[in-house]
Design a protein around this motif. Structure first.
Motif, PDB file in Angstrom:
ATOM      1  N   VAL A  18      42.220 -22.450  57.272  1.00 31.54           N
ATOM      2  CA  VAL A  18      41.552 -21.899  58.449  1.00 31.54           C
ATOM      3  C   VAL A  18      41.181 -20.444  58.193  1.00 31.54           C
ATOM      4  O   VAL A  18      41.993 -19.671  57.689  1.00 31.54           O
ATOM      5  CB  VAL A  18      42.474 -21.979  59.683  1.00 31.54           C
ATOM      6  CG1 VAL A  18      41.794 -21.386  60.904  1.00 31.54           C
ATOM      7  CG2 VAL A  18      42.886 -23.420  59.956  1.00 31.54           C
ATOM      8  N   ARG A  19      39.943 -20.090  58.565  1.00 36.00           N
ATOM      9  CA  ARG A  19      39.496 -18.705  58.454  1.00 36.00           C
ATOM     10  C   ARG A  19      38.584 -18.352  59.626  1.00 36.00           C
ATOM     11  O   ARG A  19      37.980 -19.213  60.256  1.00 36.00           O
ATOM     12  CB  ARG A  19      38.739 -18.482  57.139  1.00 36.00           C
ATOM     13  CG  ARG A  19      39.620 -18.500  55.892  1.00 36.00           C
ATOM     14  CD  ARG A  19      40.604 -17.330  55.868  1.00 36.00           C
ATOM     15  NE  ARG A  19      41.408 -17.291  54.661  1.00 36.00           N
ATOM     16  CZ  ARG A  19      42.578 -17.901  54.489  1.00 36.00           C
ATOM     17  NH1 ARG A  19      43.081 -18.647  55.464  1.00 36.00           N
ATOM     18  NH2 ARG A  19      43.246 -17.776  53.370  1.00 36.00           N
ATOM     19  N   ASN A  20      38.470 -17.050  59.890  1.00 37.77           N
ATOM     20  CA  ASN A  20      37.508 -16.487  60.845  1.00 37.77           C
ATOM     21  C   ASN A  20      37.532 -17.155  62.213  1.00 37.77           C
ATOM     22  O   ASN A  20      36.520 -17.692  62.673  1.00 37.77           O
ATOM     23  CB  ASN A  20      36.083 -16.561  60.265  1.00 37.77           C
ATOM     24  CG  ASN A  20      35.965 -15.849  58.936  1.00 37.77           C
ATOM     25  OD1 ASN A  20      36.490 -14.761  58.763  1.00 37.77           O
ATOM     26  ND2 ASN A  20      35.293 -16.474  57.987  1.00 37.77           N
ATOM     27  N   PRO A  21      38.694 -17.153  62.902  1.00 32.89           N
ATOM     28  CA  PRO A  21      38.728 -17.744  64.246  1.00 32.89           C
ATOM     29  C   PRO A  21      37.744 -17.046  65.174  1.00 32.89           C
ATOM     30  O   PRO A  21      37.461 -15.851  65.028  1.00 32.89           O
ATOM     31  CB  PRO A  21      40.174 -17.524  64.686  1.00 32.89           C
ATOM     32  CG  PRO A  21      40.687 -16.420  63.822  1.00 32.89           C
ATOM     33  CD  PRO A  21      39.975 -16.537  62.522  1.00 32.89           C
ATOM     34  N   ALA A  22      37.209 -17.810  66.123  1.00 38.12           N
ATOM     35  CA  ALA A  22      36.263 -17.287  67.104  1.00 38.12           C
ATOM     36  C   ALA A  22      36.584 -17.884  68.461  1.00 38.12           C
ATOM     37  O   ALA A  22      37.120 -18.994  68.537  1.00 38.12           O
ATOM     38  CB  ALA A  22      34.831 -17.646  66.690  1.00 38.12           C
ATOM     39  N   PRO A  23      36.278 -17.166  69.564  1.00 39.70           N
ATOM     40  CA  PRO A  23      36.679 -17.655  70.886  1.00 39.70           C
ATOM     41  C   PRO A  23      35.932 -18.883  71.368  1.00 39.70           C
ATOM     42  O   PRO A  23      36.400 -19.579  72.266  1.00 39.70           O
ATOM     43  CB  PRO A  23      36.411 -16.460  71.805  1.00 39.70           C
ATOM     44  CG  PRO A  23      35.415 -15.626  71.074  1.00 39.70           C
ATOM     45  CD  PRO A  23      35.689 -15.818  69.617  1.00 39.70           C
ATOM     46  N   GLY A  24      34.776 -19.184  70.801  1.00 38.27           N
ATOM     47  CA  GLY A  24      34.045 -20.376  71.198  1.00 38.27           C
ATOM     48  C   GLY A  24      33.752 -20.398  72.685  1.00 38.27           C
ATOM     49  O   GLY A  24      33.309 -19.403  73.262  1.00 38.27           O
ATOM     50  N   THR A  25      34.025 -21.523  73.324  1.00 37.23           N
ATOM     51  CA  THR A  25      33.749 -21.680  74.756  1.00 37.23           C
ATOM     52  C   THR A  25      34.960 -21.338  75.615  1.00 37.23           C
ATOM     53  O   THR A  25      34.907 -21.476  76.843  1.00 37.23           O
ATOM     54  CB  THR A  25      33.308 -23.124  75.074  1.00 37.23           C
ATOM     55  OG1 THR A  25      34.357 -24.012  74.715  1.00 37.23           O
ATOM     56  CG2 THR A  25      32.046 -23.501  74.317  1.00 37.23           C
ATOM     57  N   LEU A  26      36.063 -20.896  75.002  1.00 37.50           N
ATOM     58  CA  LEU A  26      37.262 -20.588  75.776  1.00 37.50           C
ATOM     59  C   LEU A  26      37.091 -19.277  76.537  1.00 37.50           C
ATOM     60  O   LEU A  26      36.300 -18.413  76.156  1.00 37.50           O
ATOM     61  CB  LEU A  26      38.472 -20.487  74.853  1.00 37.50           C
ATOM     62  CG  LEU A  26      38.801 -21.735  74.014  1.00 37.50           C
ATOM     63  CD1 LEU A  26      40.124 -21.536  73.302  1.00 37.50           C
ATOM     64  CD2 LEU A  26      38.835 -22.989  74.871  1.00 37.50           C
TER      65      LEU A  26
END
Length: 201
Positions: free
Chosen positions: A141-149
């Motif tokens: 896993v890399r570069n988490p992003a908030p997305g639709t949360l």
């Protein structure tokens, strides 16, 4: 899963294979449900193999399982820019003896998100809550992003939450979550730390 479906959907089958596809759903990375819901949707499936697929730009999950998913392998998929999770299971979740291995997930709030909710519209049939004997091994896993949360929602590498007694003997081993927060797993006795997992705080 929602009203605008999935790139590929399998329902009530067994020993199906989804291999080496490229799926793009049109999600724009924002907080809105833009484009297509899921890349691949499995509903009441047994013995499937989902492997080597490139899945990007879906506003919910790269791969979602609904109802019973049993003895299924999700391996070596590359999942990028999804709104909720690389791999997700929320509706009447009953997962047994599945292998989630060597997937690469980036630009997602969670690599894996699983819990149990009931919806007459979204469940294919009301399955009892169960998350047993699953192996989550060697994912990256890399570069988490908030997305639709919602802004401020913790971006956890894995968030798996079941009522006490409905999760058991699940192996978590050799996953590289980078600097993303370590998995949140409940009940803790339902999971086995096989070692070699890398995560942030």
């Amino acid at each position: 899963a929602g009203d605008v479906g999935a790139g590929i959907e399998l329902s009530s089958g067994n020993n199906n294979q989804i291999l080496q596809n490229t799926l793009s759903g049109g999600y724009d990375g924002s907080g809105a449900n833009v484009g297509t819901d899921d890349g691949i949707l499995l509903k009441n499936e047994t013995g499937d193999t989902v492997q080597g697929n490139t899945i990007n730009r879906f506003y919910d999950a790269g791969i979602e399982g609904v109802d019973a998913v049993t003895r299924t392998t999700l391996a070596a998929n590359t999942i990028t820019n999804v709104g909720v999770a690389g791999i997700g299971a929320y509706w009447c979740t009953n997962w047994t003896s599945n292998v989630i291995q060597a997937n690469n997930v980036s630009q997602a709030p969670h690599m894996f998100l699983a819990h149990y909710e009931v919806s007459s519209a979204l469940c294919g049939g009301i399955q009892p809550a169960n998350f047993t004997g699953n192996s989550i091994i060697g994912n990256h896993v890399r570069n988490p992003a908030p997305g639709t949360l919602l802004l401020g929602t913790p971006l956890l590498s894995m968030l798996i939450t079941f009522a006490d007694g409905t999760a058991s003997a699940n192996l978590i081993q050799g996953n590289d979550f980078g600097t993303q927060a370590c998995p949140s797993l409940y009940p803790p006795q339902g999971f086995i730390d096989g070692g070699g997992n890398i995560c942030g705080s």
